[in-house]
Motif scaffolding. Structure first.
Motif, PDB file in Angstrom:
ATOM      1  N   UNK A   1      29.058  43.327  50.051  1.00 14.81           N
ATOM      2  CA  UNK A   1      28.609  44.394  50.928  1.00 14.81           C
ATOM      3  C   UNK A   1      29.781  44.947  51.721  1.00 14.81           C
ATOM      4  N   UNK A   2      29.537  46.047  52.435  1.00 12.09           N
ATOM      5  CA  UNK A   2      30.581  46.710  53.218  1.00 12.09           C
ATOM      6  C   UNK A   2      31.195  45.783  54.263  1.00 12.09           C
ATOM      7  N   UNK A   3      30.423  44.876  54.820  1.00 11.82           N
ATOM      8  CA  UNK A   3      30.951  43.990  55.867  1.00 11.82           C
ATOM      9  C   UNK A   3      31.661  42.765  55.289  1.00 11.82           C
ATOM     10  N   UNK A   4      31.966  42.785  54.006  1.00  7.85           N
ATOM     11  CA  UNK A   4      32.709  41.738  53.318  1.00  7.85           C
ATOM     12  C   UNK A   4      31.925  40.438  53.162  1.00  7.85           C
ATOM     13  N   UNK A   5      30.622  40.515  53.177  1.00 15.64           N
ATOM     14  CA  UNK A   5      29.782  39.360  52.914  1.00 15.64           C
ATOM     15  C   UNK A   5      29.548  39.287  51.418  1.00 15.64           C
ATOM     16  N   UNK A   6      29.633  38.103  50.871  1.00 18.94           N
ATOM     17  CA  UNK A   6      29.450  37.921  49.435  1.00 18.94           C
ATOM     18  C   UNK A   6      28.174  37.136  49.193  1.00 18.94           C
ATOM     19  N   UNK A   7      27.389  37.597  48.246  1.00 18.75           N
ATOM     20  CA  UNK A   7      26.166  36.924  47.839  1.00 18.75           C
ATOM     21  C   UNK A   7      26.298  36.551  46.366  1.00 18.75           C
ATOM     22  N   UNK A   8      25.954  35.318  46.031  1.00 18.95           N
ATOM     23  CA  UNK A   8      26.076  34.848  44.656  1.00 18.95           C
ATOM     24  C   UNK A   8      24.720  34.376  44.158  1.00 18.95           C
ATOM     25  N   UNK A   9      24.359  34.812  42.971  1.00 18.38           N
ATOM     26  CA  UNK A   9      23.137  34.362  42.304  1.00 18.38           C
ATOM     27  C   UNK A   9      23.580  33.548  41.100  1.00 18.38           C
ATOM     28  N   UNK A  10      23.353  32.243  41.155  1.00 24.13           N
ATOM     29  CA  UNK A  10      23.810  31.339  40.115  1.00 24.13           C
ATOM     30  C   UNK A  10      22.619  30.583  39.552  1.00 24.13           C
ATOM     31  N   UNK A  11      22.393  30.714  38.263  1.00 22.55           N
ATOM     32  CA  UNK A  11      21.311  29.988  37.598  1.00 22.55           C
ATOM     33  C   UNK A  11      21.914  28.845  36.796  1.00 22.55           C
ATOM     34  N   UNK A  12      21.381  27.652  37.004  1.00 18.38           N
ATOM     35  CA  UNK A  12      21.862  26.472  36.285  1.00 18.38           C
ATOM     36  C   UNK A  12      20.690  25.835  35.560  1.00 18.38           C
TER      37      UNK A  12
END
Length: 69
Positions: A7-18
């Motif tokens: 996002x613009x505020x440099x937050x990272x979101x990760x969606x990881x399926x295992x």
């Protein structure tokens, strides 16, 4: 599957399926993976983990419950 959104505020979101192959379920593989992910999360200041399973995935639910999620 791994998806990363920034996002613009440099937050990272990760969606990881295992997925653990049926031949290896119930042998501690998922527990080891979850512990490693938690370690990586702490090293990288992750804010939180969101964990999901299908309703019929009782092994996955037990894993998360035993890990205090």
């Amino acid at each position: 599957m791994l998806r990363i959104a920034q996002e613009a505020r440099m937050t990272v979101s990760v969606d990881l399926s295992i997925y653990i192959h049926r031949d290896h379920r119930g042998k501690g593989v998922g527990k080891q993976l979850l512990q490693k992910l938690e370690e990586i999360g702490k090293q990288n200041n992750f804010y939180k983990f969101l964990l999901f399973t299908f309703p019929f995935n009782t092994l996955g639910q037990s894993l998360y419950h035993n890990a205090r999620y």
